[in-house]
Design a protein around this motif. Structure first.
Motif, mmCIF file in Angstrom:
data_model
loop_
_atom_site.group_PDB
_atom_site.id
_atom_site.type_symbol
_atom_site.label_atom_id
_atom_site.label_comp_id
_atom_site.label_asym_id
_atom_site.label_seq_id
_atom_site.Cartn_x
_atom_site.Cartn_y
_atom_site.Cartn_z
ATOM 1 N N ASN A 1 -6.074 -3.302 -2.727
ATOM 2 C CA ASN A 1 -6.229 -1.841 -2.203
ATOM 3 C C ASN A 1 -6.923 -2.001 -0.958
ATOM 4 N N ILE A 2 -6.387 -1.164 -0.138
ATOM 5 C CA ILE A 2 -6.789 -0.967 1.353
ATOM 6 C C ILE A 2 -7.472 0.491 1.377
ATOM 7 N N HIS A 3 -8.517 0.564 0.781
ATOM 8 C CA HIS A 3 -8.924 1.972 0.400
ATOM 9 C C HIS A 3 -10.177 2.258 1.306
ATOM 10 N N GLY A 4 -10.233 3.297 2.117
ATOM 11 C CA GLY A 4 -11.681 3.333 2.826
ATOM 12 C C GLY A 4 -11.539 2.854 4.201
ATOM 13 N N VAL A 5 -12.628 3.098 4.779
ATOM 14 C CA VAL A 5 -13.011 2.365 6.041
ATOM 15 C C VAL A 5 -12.855 1.258 6.145
ATOM 16 N N ILE A 6 -11.957 0.402 7.058
ATOM 17 C CA ILE A 6 -11.949 -0.938 7.012
ATOM 18 C C ILE A 6 -13.227 -1.327 8.045
ATOM 19 N N GLY A 7 -13.891 -2.597 7.474
ATOM 20 C CA GLY A 7 -15.011 -2.897 8.044
ATOM 21 C C GLY A 7 -16.272 -2.742 7.230
ATOM 22 N N SER A 8 -15.963 -1.878 6.321
ATOM 23 C CA SER A 8 -17.210 -1.200 5.313
ATOM 24 C C SER A 8 -17.636 -2.470 4.681
ATOM 25 N N ARG A 9 -18.471 -2.268 3.670
ATOM 26 C CA ARG A 9 -19.152 -3.515 2.809
ATOM 27 C C ARG A 9 -17.910 -3.717 1.753
ATOM 28 N N ASP A 10 -17.121 -2.662 1.341
ATOM 29 C CA ASP A 10 -16.273 -3.146 0.142
ATOM 30 C C ASP A 10 -14.676 -3.476 0.646
ATOM 31 N N LEU A 11 -14.740 -3.302 2.055
ATOM 32 C CA LEU A 11 -13.296 -3.556 2.533
ATOM 33 C C LEU A 11 -13.442 -4.057 4.055
ATOM 34 N N ASN A 12 -13.429 -5.365 4.194
ATOM 35 C CA ASN A 12 -13.433 -6.114 5.254
ATOM 36 C C ASN A 12 -12.660 -7.432 5.454
ATOM 37 N N SER A 13 -12.610 -8.050 6.427
ATOM 38 C CA SER A 13 -11.770 -9.278 6.268
ATOM 39 C C SER A 13 -12.494 -10.379 5.208
ATOM 40 N N LYS A 14 -13.501 -10.402 4.946
ATOM 41 C CA LYS A 14 -14.342 -11.177 4.041
ATOM 42 C C LYS A 14 -13.856 -11.058 2.555
ATOM 43 N N THR A 15 -13.984 -9.803 2.381
ATOM 44 C CA THR A 15 -13.496 -9.378 0.905
ATOM 45 C C THR A 15 -11.960 -9.560 0.685
ATOM 46 N N ILE A 16 -11.311 -9.391 1.786
ATOM 47 C CA ILE A 16 -9.816 -9.485 1.330
ATOM 48 C C ILE A 16 -9.496 -10.987 1.540
ATOM 49 N N MET A 17 -10.319 -11.933 2.068
ATOM 50 C CA MET A 17 -10.224 -13.203 1.799
ATOM 51 C C MET A 17 -10.537 -13.749 0.640
ATOM 52 N N SER A 18 -11.493 -13.027 0.037
ATOM 53 C CA SER A 18 -11.867 -13.934 -1.365
ATOM 54 C C SER A 18 -10.829 -13.287 -2.203
#
Length: 347
Positions: free
Chosen positions: A76-93
């Protein structure tokens, strides 16, 4: 000697108050204990691990299947990219966990479910890069389904997909960069006799200071960065979307957004009248998946006290943050950074 006796009602109220005060004390004690434990065990509490959630397949089934069943990873790419729940670290996880444990070797395709205005340039580009690497390494198809908004950084991430499909009411585009806003209070301060002094060393160290008149050319380094990031964005989109004319993208389409029909006509997307189920069915076919399959989401779990543990809470840090309230679609943590962000209020 006169002896006064309390009524049953007064005694009951007093007992209730004592009980309530005791409960408050216990709660405060538990919070303090949690903060102390969290500060001592910070590495283990702030985890990158994810939790698996079963999502519906194209037929609406969410039944847990045997571990032999092939898997479609839904990101899910939902909301502002770079926020706490959507950033490169969460996607990498999510990408790492999709190749471990019960999912190891089972992921046969990836579906990007996009509803985002974009966000920081660095996070959008990192996510795009990691998805392309994952697709190449594991030889799996990636489709993007636009369920609302696919703008700017969201569009960049969608370019990692083999196909981009949109629902009939999607909004697509906004290939551009912004940095700011920057305010200047110099005239207002002069009017009310307010003065300030900033001590700096180095040419333009206080560039674009809001407390003085701006000097011509002091923002040139920032202008160059924005231009560089724009070229990266344009070249990436032009390479990923061969039907999208690069010259028209720069000179005509710009950072505008389009309805799905126009977006398909110009080459931003491949299908303007899709749906979640039809996109998923097309991906199943592309991934050569036969029979039953499992759609899986991997959600990054934030500890309950993570805000306190990371020192972001005024209770923990002892600091109160004062800031100017800006439009709701520009979170304060995105300021002063190059953004691939669709924000009509600032354009």
């Amino acid at each position: 000697m006169e002896v006064r006796r309390e009524s049953i009602f007064v005694s009951a109220v007093r007992a209730l108050c004592n009980t309530f005060a005791g409960m408050i004390g216990v709660i405060i004690g538990l919070v303090i204990l949690g903060i102390v434990i969290g500060s001592l065990a910070k590495p283990s509490l702030v985890s990158d691990k994810t939790q698996m959630v079963i999502a519906a397949d194209a037929n609406g089934n969410r039944e847990l299947l045997p571990h032999s069943a092939p898997v479609i990873l839904k990101i899910n790419i939902h909301g502002v990219i770079g926020s706490r729940d959507l950033n490169s670290k969460t996607i990498m996880s999510q990408l790492l966990d999709s190749q471990e444990g019960a999912l190891k070797g089972r992921v046969k395709a990836v579906l990007l479910h996009i509803n985002s205005p974009g966000g920081t340039a660095i996070d959008a580009h990192n996510i795009y890069t990691k998805l392309v690497e994952y697709k190449t390494k594991h030889q799996v198809p990636v489709y993007a389904y636009v369920d609302g908004l696919c703008a700017s950084g969201g569009m960049m991430i969608a370019c990692s997909a083999d196909k981009i499909l949109s629902g009939p009411l999607g909004v697509v585009g906004s290939v551009g960069v912004l940095m700011g806003p920057n305010f200047n209070f110099a005239t207002l301060m002069e009017k009310y006799g307010v003065k300030q002094r900033t001590i700096t060393k180095g040419i333009d160290k206080d560039m674009l200071s809001p407390y003085r008149e701006w000097k011509p050319g002091e923002d040139q380094s920032l202008v160059n960065i924005v231009a560089y990031d724009y070229n990266v964005f344009v070249n990436l989109v032009a390479n990923a979307r061969p039907r999208l004319d690069k010259n028209k993208l720069i000179n005509e389409y710009g950072a505008q957004v389009y309805d799905p029909v126009k977006a398909q006509e110009y080459g931003y997307i491949d299908d303007a009248n899709s749906s979640y189920n039809s996109a998923l069915s097309a991906l199943v076919k592309e991934g050569e998946i036969s029979g039953e399959y499992q759609v899986v989401e991997l959600k990054v779990i934030h500890p309950v006290l993570s805000g306190l543990i990371e020192g972001k809470s005024p209770i923990f840090s002892g600091k109160v943050k004062h800031e100017i309230q800006l439009p709701a679609d520009i979170p304060s943590e995105l300021l002063n950074r190059p953004l691939y962000l669709y924000s009509p209020a600032l354009q």
